[in-house]
Design a protein around this motif. Structure first.
Motif, mmCIF file in Angstrom:
data_model
loop_
_atom_site.group_PDB
_atom_site.id
_atom_site.type_symbol
_atom_site.label_atom_id
_atom_site.label_comp_id
_atom_site.label_asym_id
_atom_site.label_seq_id
_atom_site.Cartn_x
_atom_site.Cartn_y
_atom_site.Cartn_z
ATOM 1 N N UNK A 1 6.627 14.875 -10.325
ATOM 2 C CA UNK A 1 5.355 14.281 -10.717
ATOM 3 C C UNK A 1 4.974 13.171 -9.749
ATOM 4 N N UNK A 2 4.024 13.414 -8.871
ATOM 5 C CA UNK A 2 3.590 12.355 -7.960
ATOM 6 C C UNK A 2 2.688 11.363 -8.679
ATOM 7 N N UNK A 3 2.459 10.231 -8.052
ATOM 8 C CA UNK A 3 1.528 9.263 -8.622
ATOM 9 C C UNK A 3 0.169 9.907 -8.834
ATOM 10 N N UNK A 4 -0.235 10.739 -7.891
ATOM 11 C CA UNK A 4 -1.525 11.420 -7.998
ATOM 12 C C UNK A 4 -1.467 12.740 -7.246
ATOM 13 N N UNK A 5 -1.992 13.784 -7.887
ATOM 14 C CA UNK A 5 -2.105 15.076 -7.216
ATOM 15 C C UNK A 5 -3.378 15.154 -6.385
ATOM 16 N N UNK A 6 -4.274 14.221 -6.603
ATOM 17 C CA UNK A 6 -5.613 14.294 -6.029
ATOM 18 C C UNK A 6 -5.671 13.601 -4.675
ATOM 19 N N UNK A 7 -5.835 14.393 -3.607
ATOM 20 C CA UNK A 7 -5.886 13.806 -2.267
ATOM 21 C C UNK A 7 -7.167 13.017 -2.032
ATOM 22 N N UNK A 8 -8.114 13.095 -2.972
ATOM 23 C CA UNK A 8 -9.313 12.261 -2.887
ATOM 24 C C UNK A 8 -9.086 10.889 -3.517
ATOM 25 N N UNK A 9 -7.917 10.707 -4.130
ATOM 26 C CA UNK A 9 -7.531 9.401 -4.661
ATOM 27 C C UNK A 9 -7.535 8.403 -3.494
ATOM 28 N N UNK A 10 -8.100 7.234 -3.710
ATOM 29 C CA UNK A 10 -8.237 6.251 -2.632
ATOM 30 C C UNK A 10 -6.893 5.837 -2.043
ATOM 31 N N UNK A 11 -5.811 5.998 -2.814
ATOM 32 C CA UNK A 11 -4.494 5.617 -2.304
ATOM 33 C C UNK A 11 -4.035 6.540 -1.175
ATOM 34 N N UNK B 1 0.820 -1.213 0.000
ATOM 35 C CA UNK B 1 0.000 0.000 0.000
ATOM 36 C C UNK B 1 0.851 1.258 0.000
ATOM 37 N N UNK B 2 1.849 1.291 0.865
ATOM 38 C CA UNK B 2 2.635 2.514 1.006
ATOM 39 C C UNK B 2 3.657 2.686 -0.107
ATOM 40 N N UNK B 3 3.851 1.654 -0.927
ATOM 41 C CA UNK B 3 4.771 1.777 -2.062
ATOM 42 C C UNK B 3 4.052 2.224 -3.331
ATOM 43 N N UNK B 4 2.728 2.190 -3.312
ATOM 44 C CA UNK B 4 1.954 2.461 -4.524
ATOM 45 C C UNK B 4 1.584 3.926 -4.710
ATOM 46 N N UNK B 5 1.824 4.741 -3.700
ATOM 47 C CA UNK B 5 1.570 6.176 -3.830
ATOM 48 C C UNK B 5 2.907 6.883 -3.694
ATOM 49 N N UNK B 6 3.441 7.369 -4.794
ATOM 50 C CA UNK B 6 4.762 7.996 -4.776
ATOM 51 C C UNK B 6 4.635 9.509 -4.851
ATOM 52 N N UNK B 7 5.394 10.203 -4.002
ATOM 53 C CA UNK B 7 5.409 11.662 -4.051
ATOM 54 C C UNK B 7 6.206 12.152 -5.253
ATOM 55 N N UNK B 8 7.028 11.285 -5.820
ATOM 56 C CA UNK B 8 7.821 11.624 -7.001
ATOM 57 C C UNK B 8 7.963 10.387 -7.861
ATOM 58 N N UNK B 9 7.559 10.476 -9.119
ATOM 59 C CA UNK B 9 7.718 9.343 -10.027
ATOM 60 C C UNK B 9 9.072 9.426 -10.712
ATOM 61 N N UNK B 10 9.324 8.507 -11.611
ATOM 62 C CA UNK B 10 10.635 8.425 -12.259
ATOM 63 C C UNK B 10 10.838 9.494 -13.325
#
Length: 219
Positions: free
Chosen positions: A111-121, A95-104
């Motif tokens: 670029x994070x995995x998601x900018x949306x804090x409503x994202x279920x992750x 779970x904690x590896x699937x939401x990245x604050x910075x992608x590659x």
């Protein structure tokens, strides 16, 4: 002219003079339409200034509170590591590896995995952090089966109000905190080799990298 007629004439004159004076006074004190428009306009401007000042103060207060909460939870993570040898990380479900604050692909902006804090992750990762730091893995707010490293205030949890099963750690803007251990799984991801913890500072549903610069974070 008799005395009665004279008295009636004097009284009538005094009455007319009094009524005229009152009419004149009322006419002098009354607002014109232009004056009323000006007064209403000034009131509207002052109201707008007050509301904008209050809004700014609230936002500034929320940012200060989020910074304090991030620092406190980060300190709790250090205490957790001292006892367990690692920072809170879900190695079972990742779970904690699937939401990245910075992608590659950090160019030109992070670029994070998601900018949306409503994202279920966001909710999933912050709940995992809650479970590990609070000692309440079920989230029922009453069954504590593990050591507690941090006492969460009711206002920090979703749903708020101190009742109901916890679903996430809530920032002062009403959104879920982001928590990530992505760099431990992939060195190209994340900002910190330990953990990333951040608040989107009310910029939920944002898709522009510029919003990330407004985040409150531990990096």
């Amino acid at each position: 002219m008799t005395n009665d007629e004279c008295c009636r004439g004097v009284c009538a004159k005094r009455l007319r003079d009094g009524l005229g004076a009152r009419r004149s006074q009322r006419g002098y004190n009354a607002f014109t339409l232009i004056e009323l428009i000006v007064v209403v306009g000034v009131i509207i401007i002052l109201t707008g200034l007050v509301l904008s000042t209050v809004g700014y103060a609230r936002k500034k207060g929320a940012r200060a509170r989020a910074e304090t909460e991030i620092a406190a939870m980060s300190a709790a993570c250090e205490g957790y590591k001292a006892d367990n040898g690692i920072y809170p990380r879900d190695t079972t479900n990742n779970t904690t590896d699937n939401l990245a604050a910075l992608t590659a692909s950090p160019t030109p902006d992070p670029r994070p995995t998601s900018y949306d804090s409503n994202d279920s992750r966001y909710a999933a990762t912050s709940f995992y952090l809650y479970a590990q730091l609070s000692g309440n893995p079920s989230g029922d707010r009453s069954t504590y089966t593990q050591r507690s490293y941090f006492q969460f205030k009711p206002s920090m949890l979703s749903p708020p109000g101190g009742t109901g099963t916890v679903t996430a750690i809530r920032d002062p803007f009403g959104n879920s905190y982001g928590y990530s251990t992505a760099q431990q799984a992939n060195s190209s991801y994340g900002f910190n080799p330990t953990f990333d913890l951040w608040s989107t500072a009310g910029t939920s549903n944002a898709t522009d990298a510029a919003y990330e610069r407004a985040w409150l974070k531990n990096w």
